[in-house]
Write a protein that holds these residues in place. Structure first.
Motif, mmCIF file in Angstrom:
data_model
loop_
_atom_site.group_PDB
_atom_site.id
_atom_site.type_symbol
_atom_site.label_atom_id
_atom_site.label_comp_id
_atom_site.label_asym_id
_atom_site.label_seq_id
_atom_site.Cartn_x
_atom_site.Cartn_y
_atom_site.Cartn_z
ATOM 1 N N LEU A 635 -4.282 20.072 90.967
ATOM 2 C CA LEU A 635 -3.420 20.054 92.145
ATOM 3 C C LEU A 635 -2.195 19.178 91.931
ATOM 4 N N ALA A 636 -2.368 18.051 91.237
ATOM 5 C CA ALA A 636 -1.219 17.183 90.959
ATOM 6 C C ALA A 636 -0.201 17.919 90.097
ATOM 7 N N GLN A 637 -0.691 18.686 89.113
ATOM 8 C CA GLN A 637 0.212 19.462 88.264
ATOM 9 C C GLN A 637 0.948 20.516 89.085
ATOM 10 N N LEU A 638 0.242 21.181 90.004
ATOM 11 C CA LEU A 638 0.876 22.198 90.847
ATOM 12 C C LEU A 638 1.923 21.567 91.753
ATOM 13 N N ALA A 639 1.634 20.381 92.296
ATOM 14 C CA ALA A 639 2.596 19.706 93.170
ATOM 15 C C ALA A 639 3.879 19.385 92.409
ATOM 16 N N ALA A 640 3.746 18.927 91.165
ATOM 17 C CA ALA A 640 4.931 18.616 90.360
ATOM 18 C C ALA A 640 5.752 19.879 90.093
ATOM 19 N N GLN A 641 5.082 20.974 89.835
ATOM 20 C CA GLN A 641 5.796 22.242 89.607
ATOM 21 C C GLN A 641 6.550 22.674 90.876
ATOM 22 N N LEU A 642 5.916 22.479 92.018
ATOM 23 C CA LEU A 642 6.565 22.857 93.276
ATOM 24 C C LEU A 642 7.768 21.966 93.573
#
Length: 670
Positions: A635-642
């Protein structure tokens, strides 16, 4: 609810007649009201006939129309409250508390499909608006017939120390056995009230009282004066009351201030009545005069005074001359000769004095909605919408005021969740008149939406129920609340016999309807009171107080306007209690439904490409199947991508909301 003069000429059945508690204050003030607006149409395709038009009438068996909602339950009133006006709602735990002119009812709605009555507490008074805080229940009383002892016999004397006009306080620690622990009397009674919970004061709550009846005699309540403030600085006019309630000793509740938030306001410009109403009123006045009724002019219009207002005056004349029994012709003549001047003194009006300047503005509010999280309140105050600073709860200060010639009677207020907008409703017709007819202007009896900019209210648009109603249906904007759909401003609102309407006002300039429920008229031959007084969202359900038909509960269904994820995110917001006029800050717990709700909104706004949205949905689904550090890292990786996506998005703010929701979800996974 302000009951207008036209309702007095409606041929109301005996059962429905008990729904009406008329006073000249409300009837005449309502008659003055009016306003302009630009209405919006339903977001349903215009080529499709609106199913709300032409519904079969019936008190309990009317035909129904529904769109993007589901009826969960319809519960008729218990016997002691049948045929008596149901009023506003408050909520605590699993209970919905429903005001009624006969008292109040406590419903257990933990199973929304089958509400059960815990207690019907008989304590007559209008309007019996209700609010709760912890173990306390507050109930408004304004009519002359309310008794301190909650008796059903009314109060016959013009001056009586048995009368209750103000606020009642109950201890509901055992909600099946409420204890009447105190009351606070006020000079104009309590038409409505607002409970303000100050985050800086844990030992007290504050209650703002809005009284709109005439000022009571000082012989009944010491200190009450109906003189204008320039003649008596302690005048009961042009002010509200602030009551401080010690939580440990609610019986010690007392008025601590009477803020004059109307100072320097002048009477606003108003529109005239609709042509049909002008003709009907002239006929009513002529017929009433022929029968010897009393009439008076207010705001340039002649109106019929209800007998409930005239009779106590005649009784006073009889007593003043030392007489008994029925008033004589001479008594009636004496009152008739001074009746207009009495009305002018009570409500303002009459010939203006040369050089006296413009007439003053409103002398009271109808509803005040406080939003402690932002330190502001919206006051719907007859001829004005006010913005108040409530950071010092005992001393609210007016910081802005708006008038609108399209508005007749500023009735209630709702802020959006981030406090950047405020919506006011216009109760044109007072709740007792048909103001949604196809001939009525779309600009009248609507909601007005304002942006808050540097402490000012900047008008954006109007919203009015899109479906025309019949001349036998009382219909106008009334009470509603926000639905906690994240990232959007969505509201459900009652429209009396217009039913309930759910609309989106995220785009303040272009509000649109996205769901509705409506019944046919209570009666097809004449006006019979009914309809939704208030419709509020509470812990996943929409609860409606139906004036005549009881308690209705609905739920949202997925549609092109609201996704299941948005509904699930809304249901994740839980209140321990809710007073809509004490507006709470909506806070969403971290959840996958919250993140997916933002994804659905980005699809609707085309804020991200279809391929990117698909990838985000897949990433959320994959993360949901894991736990602990693996979920957190994904989820942290997805947040950074967003965060990176936001820079190139056409809806960057929504992408950032999504990124924040995903990041919070990652934090909750540790």
């Amino acid at each position: 609810m302000v009951l207008a003069s036209q309702i007095r000429r409606a041929r109301v059945r005996s059962g429905a007649a008990r729904l009406l508690s008329l006073s000249l204050t409300l009837a005449l003030l309502t008659a003055m009201g009016c306003a302009t607006a630009t209405s919006t149409s339903s977001s349903r395709a215009s080529s499709i006939p609106d199913p709300r038009v032409g519904l079969r009438a019936g008190m309990m068996d009317a035909a129904e129309a529904i769109w993007n909602l589901r009826v969960v339950s319809k519960t008729p009133p218990p016997a002691k409250f049948l045929g008596v006006t149901n009023s506003d709602l408050s909520f605590t735990g699993p209970y919905a508390i429903q005001g009624n002119y006969n008292g109040y009812q406590v419903w257990d709605i933990s199973n929304p499909s089958a509400p059960t009555l815990k207690i019907g507490y008989v304590c007559p008074a209008s309007q019996s608006d209700v609010s709760v805080y912890k173990n306390l229940l507050f109930v408004s009383g304004e009519s002359n017939s309310g008794r301190l002892d909650c008796g059903a016999g009314g109060v016959k004397d013009t001056v009586s120390h048995d009368r209750l006009r103000g606020i009642r306080i109950f201890d509901i620690t055992d909600i099946t056995n409420p204890k009447y622990v105190g009351n606070v009397q006020t000079c104009r009674g309590s038409h409505t009230h607002t409970v303000l919970v100050d985050p800086k004061d844990t030992e007290n709550v504050y209650v703002y009282i809005s009284g709109s009846a005439g000022v009571r005699s000082p012989s009944e309540l010491a200190g009450c004066s109906r003189l204008t403030p320039d003649k008596d600085p302690n005048s009961a006019l042009f002010r509200i009351e602030v009551i401080k309630v010690p939580l440990a000793h609610p019986e010690q509740a007392a008025i601590v201030s009477s803020p004059r938030i109307f100072n320097d306001l002048v009477a606003p410009v108003v529109h005239g009545e609709a042509a049909e109403d002008i003709a009907a009123n002239r006929k009513e006045v002529a017929e009433a005069k022929a029968k010897g009724a009393f009439t008076a002019k207010l705001g340039g219009d002649e109106r019929v005074a209800p007998n409930s207002f005239v009779a106590p005056m005649l009784d006073s004349i009889v007593k003043a001359r030392g007489g008994t029994g029925a008033p004589t012709a001479a008594d009636s003549a004496a009152l008739r000769s001074s009746f207009q001047s009495i009305i002018d003194k009570m409500f303002g009006g009459g010939p203006s004095t040369p050089g006296a300047g413009p007439r003053p503005g409103p002398t009271q509010c109808h509803d005040i909605t406080v939003y402690p999280a932002i330190g502001l309140a919206g006051g719907a105050c007859g001829g004005y919408g006010l913005l108040l600073d409530i950071r010092d709860p005992a001393h609210p200060v007016r910081i802005a005021a708006v008038a609108d010639s399209n508005f007749s009677y500023w009735h209630s207020a709702t802020f959006n969740n981030d406090g950047t907008k405020v919506l006011f409703s216009d109760e044109w017709g007072g709740g007792g008149q048909p103001k949604c007819r196809i001939t009525d202007k779309r600009e009248w009896g609507a909601d007005a939406i304002f942006k808050l900019v540097d402490g000012k209210m900047v008008f954006q648009s109007y919203y009015k129920l899109p479906a025309p109603q019949t001349k036998e249906e009382n219909c106008v904007a009334h009470n509603g609340s926000l639905i906690p759909i994240p990232g959007r401003d969505v509201m459900v609102q009652a429209w009396y016999q217009g039913g309930i309407s759910v609309f989106d006002w995220t785009d303040a300039a272009h509000p649109k309807e996205i769901a509705f429920f409506d019944r046919g008229p209570a009666d097809s031959t004449h006006m019979a009171m009914g309809g939704s007084w208030s419709a509020y969202w509470y812990n996943g359900s929409i609860v409606s107080s139906e004036i005549a038909r009881g308690l209705d509960i609905f739920e949202l269904t997925p549609s092109q306007f609201i996704s299941q994820n948005e509904i699930d995110a809304a249901k994740s917001v839980h209140f321990d209690y809710l007073n809509t006029q004490g507006q709470p800050k909506l806070v969403w717990p971290a959840s996958f439904s919250l993140a997916r709700a933002y994804v659905d909104q980005l699809e609707r706004s085309q804020g991200l490409s279809g391929a990117r949205l698909s990838a985000v949905r897949q990433a959320l689904s994959s993360a949901e199947t894991t736990s602990g550090a693996q979920r957190r890292d994904a989820l942290a990786q997805l947040a950074a991508q967003l965060d990176a996506d936001a820079g190139g998005s056409a809806d960057a703010s929504k992408v950032r909301k999504l990124a924040g929701a995903v990041r919070d979800l990652a934090g909750a996974s540790t």
